[in-house]
Design a protein around this motif. Structure first.
Motif, short mmCIF file in Angstrom:
data_model
loop_
_atom_site.label_atom_id
_atom_site.label_comp_id
_atom_site.label_asym_id
_atom_site.label_seq_id
_atom_site.Cartn_x
_atom_site.Cartn_y
_atom_site.Cartn_z
N VAL A 90 27.85 -3.27 -4.85
CA VAL A 90 27.65 -4.72 -4.28
C VAL A 90 27.79 -5.61 -2.98
O VAL A 90 27.60 -6.81 -2.93
N ASP A 104 33.64 -15.78 -3.57
CA ASP A 104 32.58 -15.36 -3.09
C ASP A 104 32.41 -13.69 -4.10
O ASP A 104 31.18 -13.18 -4.70
N ARG A 137 29.28 -12.68 -6.53
CA ARG A 137 28.71 -11.03 -7.14
C ARG A 137 28.50 -10.03 -7.65
O ARG A 137 27.58 -9.27 -8.45
N ARG A 180 26.59 -11.15 -10.66
CA ARG A 180 25.74 -11.73 -10.45
C ARG A 180 24.56 -9.91 -10.96
O ARG A 180 24.18 -9.46 -11.45
N HIS A 200 25.00 -18.84 -2.69
CA HIS A 200 25.12 -18.24 -3.97
C HIS A 200 23.63 -19.27 -4.96
O HIS A 200 22.46 -18.77 -5.43
#
Length: 220
Positions: free
Chosen positions: A24, A37, A41, A44, A85
């Motif tokens: 990632v 953050d 991620r 996601r 994002h």
């Protein structure tokens, strides 16, 4: 976690699978809350975050100045995370799914908006109090409905946060902290101060990392 929602990570006691962390992209060196953050991620990318039932002791700043600096950095970093994002909302929606996309808006977007608009609420309330309209009965049913909804949201928001703080203090057997729960509205005003400061820094010094001094006290 029970609901497996997107989780902005904290800065301590994180454990990762190295291969997934590499996949990632590791930490973003330009984000001043790189852990938050990274948590988004991971979500996601389809990763899963779970919590270990333990306590990590992290010392809070002892004075207001360093505390404001720390919160300013945190909130600035959350703003960075949200903006990064949300550059491609459709892609974010596709990767997270509708439920997690809405959770991301409610958690990250909600905290940022509430931090910035909280003092606006007090200013409007003070104006209504000054003008004598606070206790006036609205003319229409729709206005009365909005008034009831707003009052419920205010009471529910304040009480739920305070009850949660009391439960946390009881669970870790720090009962001496319970009286300070009454100061949470004042605490939130300082959070708003830090939020506006972070917003200014987002424009003027987005990558400035405000260091937090720690005295390494041991008073557990």
């Amino acid at each position: 976690m029970k609901f497996e929602l997107p989780t902005p990570l904290g800065g301590t006691s994180n454990h990762f699978r190295r291969d997934f962390l590499d996949s990632v992209g590791n930490w973003d060196p330009h984000n001043v809350t790189e852990d938050a953050d990274l948590g988004i991620r991971i979500a996601r990318a389809g990763g899963r975050i779970a919590m270990v039932d333990s306590i990590t002791w992290e010392e809070a700043p002892a004075n207001l100045g360093p505390w404001i600096g720390q919160r300013s950095r945190w909130l600035k970093g959350w703003m960075q995370t949200y903006l990064v994002h949300m550059r491609r909302p459709r892609r974010l929606w596709s990767e997270l799914g509708l439920r997690n996309f809405l959770a991301f808006q409610a958690l990250m977007g909600g905290i940022l908006l509430s931090s910035l608009f909280h003092p606006v609420f007090y200013a409007l309330f003070a104006w209504e109090l000054y003008s004598g309209n606070v206790f006036a009965i609205p003319a229409t049913a729709l206005e009365r409905g909005f008034l009831v909804l707003a009052g419920f949201n205010m009471l529910a928001g304040y009480l739920s946060a305070m009850v949660l703080a009391i439960v946390a203090a009881v669970r870790i057997k720090r009962h001496s902290l319970i009286p300070f729960v009454a100061l949470m509205p004042l605490y939130w005003m300082f959070v708003s101060w830090a939020a506006f400061r972070g917003l200014v820094q987002l424009v003027t010094a987005p990558f400035y990392w405000e260091k937090t001094p720690h005295a390494a006290r041991h008073s557990r």
